[in-house]
Motif scaffolding. Structure first.
Motif, PDB file in Angstrom:
ATOM      1  N   LEU A 117     -66.669  16.381 -64.166  1.00 42.53           N
ATOM      2  CA  LEU A 117     -67.166  17.751 -64.263  1.00 42.53           C
ATOM      3  C   LEU A 117     -68.687  17.777 -64.153  1.00 42.53           C
ATOM      4  CD1 LEU A 117     -66.432  20.749 -65.105  1.00 42.53           C
ATOM      5  CD2 LEU A 117     -66.746  20.005 -67.475  1.00 42.53           C
ATOM      6  N   LEU A 118     -69.155  18.781 -63.415  1.00 43.55           N
ATOM      7  CA  LEU A 118     -70.597  19.037 -63.370  1.00 43.55           C
ATOM      8  C   LEU A 118     -70.873  20.337 -64.112  1.00 43.55           C
ATOM      9  CD1 LEU A 118     -73.559  18.845 -62.248  1.00 43.55           C
ATOM     10  CD2 LEU A 118     -72.722  20.131 -60.255  1.00 43.55           C
ATOM     11  N   ILE A 119     -71.816  20.284 -65.054  1.00 42.44           N
ATOM     12  CA  ILE A 119     -72.261  21.512 -65.710  1.00 42.44           C
ATOM     13  C   ILE A 119     -73.430  22.056 -64.894  1.00 42.44           C
ATOM     14  CG2 ILE A 119     -73.098  22.554 -67.851  1.00 42.44           C
ATOM     15  CD1 ILE A 119     -70.646  21.086 -68.585  1.00 42.44           C
ATOM     16  N   LEU A 120     -73.347  23.339 -64.555  1.00 45.48           N
ATOM     17  CA  LEU A 120     -74.407  23.938 -63.754  1.00 45.48           C
ATOM     18  C   LEU A 120     -74.975  25.146 -64.515  1.00 45.48           C
ATOM     19  CD1 LEU A 120     -75.557  23.200 -60.970  1.00 45.48           C
ATOM     20  CD2 LEU A 120     -74.069  24.935 -59.984  1.00 45.48           C
ATOM     21  N   PRO A 121     -75.983  24.896 -65.354  1.00 45.14           N
ATOM     22  CA  PRO A 121     -76.453  25.972 -66.237  1.00 45.14           C
ATOM     23  C   PRO A 121     -77.668  26.705 -65.674  1.00 45.14           C
ATOM     24  CG  PRO A 121     -77.226  23.853 -67.044  1.00 45.14           C
ATOM     25  CD  PRO A 121     -76.652  23.636 -65.666  1.00 45.14           C
ATOM     26  N   TYR A 122     -77.445  27.604 -64.726  1.00 43.44           N
ATOM     27  CA  TYR A 122     -78.543  28.366 -64.114  1.00 43.44           C
ATOM     28  C   TYR A 122     -78.181  29.845 -64.020  1.00 43.44           C
ATOM     29  CZ  TYR A 122     -80.427  23.843 -62.791  1.00 43.44           C
ATOM     30  OH  TYR A 122     -80.928  22.567 -62.820  1.00 43.44           O
ATOM     31  N   PRO A 123     -79.132  30.757 -64.276  1.00 41.16           N
ATOM     32  CA  PRO A 123     -80.494  30.563 -64.754  1.00 41.16           C
ATOM     33  C   PRO A 123     -80.516  29.756 -66.053  1.00 41.16           C
ATOM     34  CG  PRO A 123     -80.161  32.848 -64.114  1.00 41.16           C
ATOM     35  CD  PRO A 123     -78.829  32.190 -64.040  1.00 41.16           C
TER      36      PRO A 123
END
Lengths: 392, 159
Positions: A166-172
């Protein structure tokens, strides 16, 4: 009883917070000016609060269905269509107790012991402990100021192993204020397409971008089927205390998440769900009003830090700035402790968000303009007089 | 989008430099814009919003409804222009609905205000009737809630 012996090893292995000492000092200082909070200063717009009150008057005091009110899930679907151009059905939506619960559900549903979870660093504090509690292995990917704290395709490629789940993509992003543009996301997608790696896209700040509209990784071709989006009402509608968020993604993953949700939570707060229906139906103007206000404050605070010599990249999202304090020669925590002692201003050490936050501090601009000016003035005084060198 | 006007309307103490930073433009432009607005009377003035309640010189405020016969060729303007001359009159509005002209009056005492209506407004030839409503409590003045809680209810730090 020796409780320390009785507590689970997993729980013992996670830290309560990396910067305990600093928080203890802050807690004792009641008269400090703060730029330290991660929530809007606005009160929830009245029409939304009123809808919550009405729901209580009408006696809506029972559980809802596990996944959440159908009416609300339908509104979430419309919202995603309207605001981010994504089409889902109510079956793809779970209403959760804040975005936080959605993150936990997603990680627990996907991660087996030994699975690796890629987490951009610095970022919000919960991804790592949630991964550890699920038996997974958190793998930080250090994002850099010179890349405007974006995750790059090269970094992602280098971090992937056969165990990556899993990749966490916390954007903004909280704490940096960084965003990922459509082009940036396209490069990330290029790395992930054709693999079995899933994405948890934490888009809780999606409404708070300045200058350009938010694009979700799920908008990129081939990515929707492997992405769970986490969002909520806290930041967009100033509803932190209502504890309401949602997750949306592939139906198979959502039913797995729903299993955990139904045993751990049952259903999210009913009053909050009714209020949220009104937020989604009638709240677009509120978002606009608050974003305009944040945008003015963002410019003030960026200008303030840069002009006092603490270089600060211009964040394009959320409501944080992440200035570098390396020119002072202090560590993040030293800077924050001294600033609090000498000038009574509370900001958060970058290290609270991961080791790569060293050399930075997080300042929130979810404060009145007056408060921001006052805090900036004191920080400037601290920097100009080298306040940290003065006697204890 | 915020503008020079929307920012100044909220806080007249902002400097041109501060406004320029907030809007991402330059100070000179902002100064010129403000000057232009002042010249064109779009900006009428800069004042302080005072909550007089409990202060020594707390004035009495009343809202007067006037029903007026419009004048040939001048409509309601002539009456309004006459009324606006008085010092005690703080605002005059032409209204839609049940009456024609709304006058906000300030005076030292209720009697003073009532007498002003009786002696100055009611006798005017075009004025058909008046109704005087005294304002008892101001909950919100010019967009500002008067008894807003002052303290930030939030925690000092949350992540």
């Amino acid at each position: 009883m020796n409780y320390e012996k009785l507590l689970s090893d997993k729980v013992k292995s996670i830290e309560p917070s990396g910067i305990r000492k600093f928080f203890d000092i802050v807690a004792e200082m009641s008269d400090a000016i703060s730029l330290g909070v991660g929530e809007p200063d606005f009160v929830t717009p009245w029409h939304i609060r009123n809808r919550g009150i009405q729901s209580l008057e009408h006696g809506h005091t029972h559980y809802t269905s596990n996944a959440g009110l159908l009416e609300l899930r339908k509104e979430v679907v419309k919202y995603l269509e309207r605001r981010v151009n994504l089409s889902y059905t109510p079956e793809n939506v779970i209403i959760t107790v804040g975005g936080s619960e959605a993150i936990d559900l997603c990680i627990r549903s996907l991660v087996d012991p030994g699975d690796e979870v890629l987490i951009p660093d610095p970022s919000f504090v919960c991804y790592k402990p949630c991964t550890v509690l699920a038996g997974g292995v958190p793998v930080p990917i250090v994002t850099k100021a010179e890349n405007r704290f974006k995750l790059t395709a090269e970094q992602l490629k280098a971090a992937i192993t056969p165990k990556t789940k899993l990749l966490i993509l916390p954007y903004p992003n909280n704490p940096t204020g960084a965003i990922m543009t459509e082009e940036d996301l396209e490069e990330i997608a290029e790395v992930l397409r054709g693999t079995d790696i899933l994405v948890l896209s934490d888009e809780i700040y999606l409404e708070l971008t300045y200058g350009r509209k938010h694009v979700s990784i799920a908008n990129i071709s081939g990515m929707k089927e492997r992405t769970v989006i986490v969002n909520g009402f806290s930041k967009s509608y100033a509803m932190t205390g209502w504890r309401l968020g949602f997750a949306v993604g592939p139906a198979e993953i959502m039913s797995a998440m729903l299993k955990i949700h139904q045993y751990a939570i049952m259903s999210s707060p009913t009053t909050s769900q009714y209020a949220a229906v009104d937020a989604l139906r009638n709240g677009d103007d509120d978002i606009e009003r608050m974003r305009n206000e944040y945008d003015c404050r963002r410019r003030i605070i960026v200008d303030g830090f840069n002009s006092m010599g603490l270089s600060c990249f211009e964040p394009e999202g959320a409501f944080y700035v992440f200035p570098s304090i390396q020119s002072t020669g202090l560590t993040s925590e030293e800077f924050c402790v001294k600033l609090l002692e000498k000038e009574k201003v509370a900001v958060v050490p970058g290290t609270a968000f991961g080791t790569s936050g060293e050399g930075f501090v997080r300042c929130s601009y979810a404060y009145s303009i007056k408060n921001i000016y006052k805090a900036l003035e004191r920080i400037k005084h601290f920097v100009e007089t080298r306040g940290w060198e003065a006697g204890e | 989008m915020s503008t020079v006007l929307s920012l100044l309307e909220k806080d007249a103490t902002l400097s041109a430099k501060q406004i320029a930073v907030m809007l991402g433009t330059n100070e000179e432009d902002v100064k010129n814009q403000i000057k232009k607005y002042e010249e064109e009377k779009v900006i009428l003035g800069y004042r302080t919003i005072v909550n007089w309640e409990g202060e020594e010189d707390e004035p009495v405020t009343a809202m007067i409804e006037l029903k007026v016969t419009p004048q040939l060729g001048a409509g309601f303007d002539k009456v309004a222009q006459e009324i606006q001359q008085y010092e005690a009159v703080s605002s005059v509005y032409l209204m839609s609905g049940g009456f024609d002209i709304c006058v906000i009056l300030e005076g030292k005492t209720m009697k003073e205000v009532a007498l002003f209506v009786a002696e100055k407004l009611a006798p005017m030839e075009e004025v058909l009737s008046t109704a005087t409503h005294f304002i008892l409590k101001k909950y919100k003045i010019d967009g500002i809630i008067t008894d807003n809680q002052k303290e930030d209810p939030r925690e000092v730090i949350t992540l």
